[in-house]
Design a protein around this motif. Structure first.
Motif, short mmCIF file in Angstrom:
data_model
loop_
_atom_site.label_atom_id
_atom_site.label_comp_id
_atom_site.label_asym_id
_atom_site.label_seq_id
_atom_site.Cartn_x
_atom_site.Cartn_y
_atom_site.Cartn_z
N GLY A 1 54.48 63.52 30.32
CA GLY A 1 55.30 62.32 30.30
C GLY A 1 56.49 62.40 31.24
O GLY A 1 57.04 61.36 31.63
N TYR B 1 58.68 50.43 29.89
CA TYR B 1 57.39 51.11 29.86
C TYR B 1 56.39 50.43 30.77
O TYR B 1 55.68 51.07 31.54
CB TYR B 1 56.85 51.17 28.44
CG TYR B 1 57.45 52.24 27.56
CD1 TYR B 1 58.79 52.59 27.68
CD2 TYR B 1 56.69 52.88 26.60
CE1 TYR B 1 59.35 53.56 26.87
CE2 TYR B 1 57.23 53.85 25.77
CZ TYR B 1 58.56 54.19 25.91
OH TYR B 1 59.11 55.15 25.10
N THR C 1 54.99 52.03 34.21
CA THR C 1 53.55 52.29 34.22
C THR C 1 52.87 51.56 35.37
O THR C 1 52.00 52.13 36.06
CB THR C 1 52.91 51.86 32.89
OG1 THR C 1 53.60 52.49 31.81
CG2 THR C 1 51.44 52.25 32.83
N GLY D 1 61.41 60.34 30.31
CA GLY D 1 60.10 60.44 29.66
C GLY D 1 60.05 61.46 28.55
O GLY D 1 59.01 61.60 27.88
N TYR E 1 58.94 60.24 24.85
CA TYR E 1 57.61 59.69 24.53
C TYR E 1 56.98 60.38 23.33
O TYR E 1 56.32 59.74 22.50
CB TYR E 1 56.67 59.80 25.73
CG TYR E 1 57.09 58.97 26.93
CD1 TYR E 1 57.82 57.79 26.77
CD2 TYR E 1 56.76 59.35 28.22
CE1 TYR E 1 58.20 57.03 27.86
CE2 TYR E 1 57.14 58.59 29.32
CZ TYR E 1 57.86 57.44 29.13
OH TYR E 1 58.24 56.69 30.21
N ASN F 1 57.69 58.97 19.92
CA ASN F 1 56.94 57.77 19.53
C ASN F 1 55.67 58.12 18.79
O ASN F 1 55.15 57.32 18.01
CB ASN F 1 56.57 56.95 20.77
CG ASN F 1 57.78 56.35 21.46
OD1 ASN F 1 58.90 56.45 20.98
ND2 ASN F 1 57.57 55.73 22.60
N THR G 1 52.43 56.76 28.70
CA THR G 1 53.31 55.62 28.46
C THR G 1 52.62 54.52 27.67
O THR G 1 53.23 53.89 26.79
CB THR G 1 53.83 55.05 29.79
OG1 THR G 1 52.72 54.76 30.66
CG2 THR G 1 54.78 56.01 30.48
N ALA H 1 52.26 55.86 24.01
CA ALA H 1 53.55 55.92 23.34
C ALA H 1 54.12 54.53 23.08
O ALA H 1 54.65 54.25 22.00
CB ALA H 1 54.53 56.75 24.17
N GLY H 2 54.04 53.65 24.06
CA GLY H 2 54.56 52.31 23.90
C GLY H 2 53.85 51.51 22.82
O GLY H 2 54.47 50.71 22.11
N ASP I 1 66.44 52.57 30.46
CA ASP I 1 65.76 53.67 29.80
C ASP I 1 66.77 54.73 29.37
O ASP I 1 66.75 55.22 28.23
CB ASP I 1 64.72 54.26 30.76
CG ASP I 1 63.73 55.17 30.06
OD1 ASP I 1 63.74 55.21 28.82
OD2 ASP I 1 62.96 55.84 30.76
#
Length: 443
Positions: free
Chosen positions: A26, A105, A109, A211, A214, A217, A298, A301-302, A360
């Motif tokens: 990540g 995110y 991405t 990152g 992540y 999450n 991402t 995790a998102g 972020d």
């Protein structure tokens, strides 16, 4: 023996090995291959550059330690969303999820997916017209893999990360052993450059270190999270600091500080210098794998953030559903992937990401700040497998430094940063309308 389920329906399948590789994957996306030249251009010597990368890594490690304790305290899906919701109320959690979905995110991405497609097209000599379809295809593939359970997705991610580390090892070895250039010379001052100060040079470096949140999450899917998650975060972070330092030493050994400051493709230039076109092609393949692995993390995790929001009534209830067999938030994953693909098609992802890149780190700072709330409300002496050493200084230093970086962002680019603030604030009326029309109860 079956995997233990959590109260929110997930299954704890991730081992320490899986979790540590998620941290590494990540963080090591495209930043170390792209942003190194920006940092070099803002420092006066190779030594200053290495100190910048190491110092930013130590700063990030302070945030990692805080997130390690947060993950041990709240080992459930959602990460920063859960911490902000608990400490500052549902609106704070909603604003994080809103910005994450629209920009942070999805924008990062989409940008990295385009990097994957560009490198892939270069390796196979494909026409520029294929870049967009390749980017979308890569996103669909990694998203599709994770529809069938996190265990399969973790295995693919482990492969991505190991191949990424192999490519980096090749770059470092070639740079240090076969280049034939003394690294001590590369550390000498560059008369054509002047330091712009830590904050000015730190922005691109900190982007490469983003990152680390992540894994939190995915805390609802980590085995024995109170012990595994802190270990994985610290282990992964230390490995990333070492990798970034070695890669920059390789860049400097081959290109020198001046040469690094003048190229936007330092990894390809190093391999071209050492091994010719074959070397450049090999590192391009490694970078493509690295970027695709980042996209995988991402999106996964998102989707857990969106699922947690749906469970709390702060988003559509459909995104809260887990697949009955695989226990994955497939609706949330498809939604995030679709929006990211739309950003690729519209070409607005780079501008959106530029508007809210600082968002972020702002979310990280507020996330770290929730540790003070948890310490006060959970009790300072509650049983816990991990606590931040030296508390309260690590969270204070992290928040203060990130605050200075954000101020520097406002001064250096007031328009872009201001647009980013407006994107976040636009979530306030959306939240108010949502609560009145759709929400059932307070989380």
């Amino acid at each position: 023996m079956s995997d233990p389920s959590t109260s929110d329906g997930y299954i704890r399948r991730l081992s320490l090995w899986d979790a540590a590789l998620i941290v590494v994957g990540g963080m090591i996306g495209g930043g170390i291959f792209v942003n190194a030249y920006i940092a070099a251009a803002r420092t006066s010597s190779g030594l200053a550059l290495l100190l910048m990368w190491t110092g930013a890594g130590v700063l990030t490690l302070l945030g990692v330690l805080c997130y390690a304790e947060l993950g041990a305290r709240r080992p459930r899906a959602g990460g920063s969303y859960v911490y902000l919701r608990d400490a500052f109320g549902p609106m704070a959690g909603f604003l994080f999820g809103w910005t994450m979905l629209l920009v942070i995110y999805s924008g990062s991405t989409a940008t990295v997916a385009m990097g994957f497609a560009a490198y892939t097209a270069k390796v196979f000599d494909l026409p520029p017209s294929i870049v967009n379809p390749l980017a979308i295809g890569g996103l669909v593939v990694v998203s599709g893999i994770n529809l069938f359970g996190l265990r399969l997705g973790a295995q693919i991610q482990n492969l991505f990360t190991l191949l990424k580390l192999l490519a980096i090892a090749m770059l470092v070895v070639c740079g240090l052993v076969y280049a034939g250039v003394g690294s001590s010379q590369a550390l000498m001052p560059d008369p054509a450059r002047a330091d712009v100060g830590f904050m000015g040079a730190a922005l691109p470096v900190l982007f490469a270190y983003s990152g680390f949140t992540y894994l939190n999450n995915l805390a609802g899917e980590v085995r024995n999270p109170q012990r595994t998650l802190p270990r994985a975060l610290v282990l992964g972070m230390v490995l990333v600091i070492v990798v970034y330092a070695l890669v920059n030493i390789a860049y400097l050994a081959v290109l020198g500080h001046a040469g690094l400051a003048q190229t936007q493709t330092p990894a390809a230039d190093v391999m071209q210098h050492v091994a010719g076109p074959i070397g450049a092609k090999l590192i391009a393949i490694g970078i493509a794998i690295s970027t695709l692995g980042f996209c995988n993390i991402t999106l996964v995790a998102g989707s857990r953030v969106l699922q947690a929001m749906g469970e709390d009534g702060l988003f559509f209830r459909s995104v809260a559903r887990l697949h009955p067999r695989h226990r994955t938030p497939n609706v949330a994953l498809i939604l995030l992937t679709t929006w990211t693909c739309l950003l690729v098609l519209t070409g607005t992802y780079e501008r959106l990401l530029e508007y809210a890149t600082f968002g972020d780190w702002l979310a990280c700072a507020f996330g770290v700040g929730t540790l003070f709330w948890y310490r006060r409300h959970d009790g300072g002496h509650a049983p816990l497998d991990f606590r931040v050493p030296g508390y309260p200084w690590p969270p204070i230093l992290f928040i203060a430094t990130v605050g200075l970086v954000i101020v520097q962002s406002l001064r250096a680019s007031p328009f872009n940063t201001g647009i980013g603030v407006l994107i976040m604030l636009a979530g306030v009326p959306v939240y108010i309308v949502w609560r009145r029309l759709f929400s059932r109860t307070e989380p």
